[in-house]
Write a protein that holds these residues in place. Structure first.
Motif, PDB file in Angstrom:
ATOM      1  N   ARG A   1      -4.185   5.219   8.728  1.00 26.85           N
ATOM      2  CA  ARG A   1      -3.674   3.904   9.139  1.00 26.85           C
ATOM      3  C   ARG A   1      -4.821   2.927   9.347  1.00 26.85           C
ATOM      4  NH1 ARG A   1      -0.470   5.632  12.623  1.00 26.85           N
ATOM      5  NH2 ARG A   1      -1.814   5.502  14.469  1.00 26.85           N
TER       6      ARG A   1
ATOM      7  N   ASP B   1      -0.074  -6.134   4.967  1.00 22.30           N
ATOM      8  CA  ASP B   1      -0.544  -4.968   5.732  1.00 22.30           C
ATOM      9  C   ASP B   1       0.647  -4.105   6.134  1.00 22.30           C
ATOM     10  OD1 ASP B   1      -1.676  -3.107   7.356  1.00 22.30           O
ATOM     11  OD2 ASP B   1      -2.806  -4.518   8.604  1.00 22.30           O
TER      12      ASP B   1
ATOM     13  N   LEU C   1      -6.334   2.100   5.793  1.00 28.02           N
ATOM     14  CA  LEU C   1      -5.472   1.293   4.935  1.00 28.02           C
ATOM     15  C   LEU C   1      -5.283  -0.121   5.471  1.00 28.02           C
ATOM     16  CD1 LEU C   1      -2.894   4.086   4.104  1.00 28.02           C
ATOM     17  CD2 LEU C   1      -4.503   3.033   2.506  1.00 28.02           C
ATOM     18  N   SER C   2      -5.271  -0.257   6.792  1.00 26.67           N
ATOM     19  CA  SER C   2      -5.180  -1.592   7.385  1.00 26.67           C
ATOM     20  C   SER C   2      -6.430  -2.401   7.053  1.00 26.67           C
ATOM     21  CB  SER C   2      -4.992  -1.492   8.900  1.00 26.67           C
ATOM     22  OG  SER C   2      -4.846  -2.780   9.468  1.00 26.67           O
TER      23      SER C   2
ATOM     24  N   LEU D   1       0.816  -1.208   0.000  1.00 31.06           N
ATOM     25  CA  LEU D   1       0.000   0.000   0.000  1.00 31.06           C
ATOM     26  C   LEU D   1       0.852   1.261   0.000  1.00 31.06           C
ATOM     27  CD1 LEU D   1      -2.691  -1.147   2.578  1.00 31.06           C
ATOM     28  CD2 LEU D   1      -2.985  -0.925   0.112  1.00 31.06           C
TER      29      LEU D   1
ATOM     30  N   ALA E   1       0.167  -0.862   6.573  1.00 36.82           N
ATOM     31  CA  ALA E   1      -0.666   0.324   6.754  1.00 36.82           C
ATOM     32  C   ALA E   1       0.071   1.468   7.447  1.00 36.82           C
ATOM     33  CB  ALA E   1      -1.931  -0.031   7.532  1.00 36.82           C
TER      34      ALA E   1
END
Length: 283
Positions: free
Chosen positions: A134, A148, A137-138, A98, A150
């Protein structure tokens, strides 16, 4: 939209082929007659109409001239050239993490003079704080089954957001009021995010509007999340993909929708009052 969420690059090519075939038929030309007008073999016309051969920009210009539709050439060329990029699967894009996905947008934002952003469900990425980003995105990493990263990605997203402080850009953000109440992360992270909106909305290069839930009569229904970069690209976010719209006529529709949504929003002190109310609701 000419591209549905489940479409592929092939479907985009077929859409162009269908439009070209319709132009020929509406002009009353046979396959052989169209080929003669364009100066190529009739088999090429068939291949183009059946999406087996992608037309070049010159092919499209000749086709539109032969059918009396030169005004449609620009849209058809744009659609054909970008058929492979109109639909990109998120999993392909996040496979390398990501964090790299955040970095991939930096140059796009820096090359945009006017960015219009409408978001009905999330705080726009350029206005997200690290804690909020965070958590988001996680959640995205878990959903898509990718690594992950994130924390690193959230830091990259915040760094990317520094573009709103760089000269030469204007940003117009619109959100639905419900965004203020969809909690991502803990109460502390959400409070920090809402607090930042109070600050970001006051930046001279930023226009930040909120469409109140209590709007008595909407002139435009809630739309999918979309960004419009100048007048050259509309990026639409879906569950499985990002659709990049490049046809001028379709971009114009997104700008029209944005401007109608914009008329319902409140700004300045009224917008800040809605944010403060949402902060109070966290207690």
């Amino acid at each position: 939209m000419t591209i549905s969420p489940s479409s592929s690059a092939q479907a985009a090519r077929e859409n162009v082929a269908r439009q070209l075939r319709d132009l020929r038929k509406n002009a009353g030309l046979t396959v052989n007659e169209l080929a003669s007008e364009c100066g190529w073999h009739h088999a090429k016309t068939s291949r183009i109409e059946n999406a087996r051969t992608p037309p070049s920009p010159t092919d499209i210009r000749l086709w539109c001239r032969a059918t009396g539709a030169t005004d449609q050439a620009a849209d058809l060329i744009a659609a054909s050239q970008h058929a492979e990029s109109l639909y990109r699967e998120w999993r392909q894009r996040v496979r390398t993490g990501l964090s790299k996905l955040q970095d991939s947008y930096v140059e796009l934002y820096r090359s945009t003079g006017l960015l219009r952003v409408y978001s009905p469900v999330l705080v726009p990425g350029l206005l997200q704080t690290e804690g909020y980003a965070r958590a988001l995105l996680s959640m995205s990493a878990r959903f898509h089954g990718v690594p992950d990263d994130a924390a690193e990605a959230a830091t990259a997203r915040v760094q990317r957001s520094q573009v709103i402080h760089e000269p030469g850009h204007r940003f117009v953000f619109l959100i639905e009021e419900a965004v203020l109440y969809y909690r991502l992360g803990d109460a502390e992270a959400m409070a920090a995010q809402l607090g930042y909106l109070l600050t970001a909305g006051a930046l001279p290069q930023v226009s930040f509007g909120i469409i109140p839930t209590a709007t008595r009569e909407r002139v435009m229904w809630p739309q999918e999340t979309f960004n419009v970069h100048d007048e050259t690209l509309a990026a639409v976010e879906l569950v499985s993909a990002e659709v990049n719209v490049t046809q001028p006529s379709e971009i114009a529709l997104y700008i029209k929708a944005f401007e109608q949504l914009r008329t319902m929003a409140v700004y300045g002190a009224d917008a800040r009052a809605l944010i403060v109310r949402a902060i109070d609701a966290l207690r």
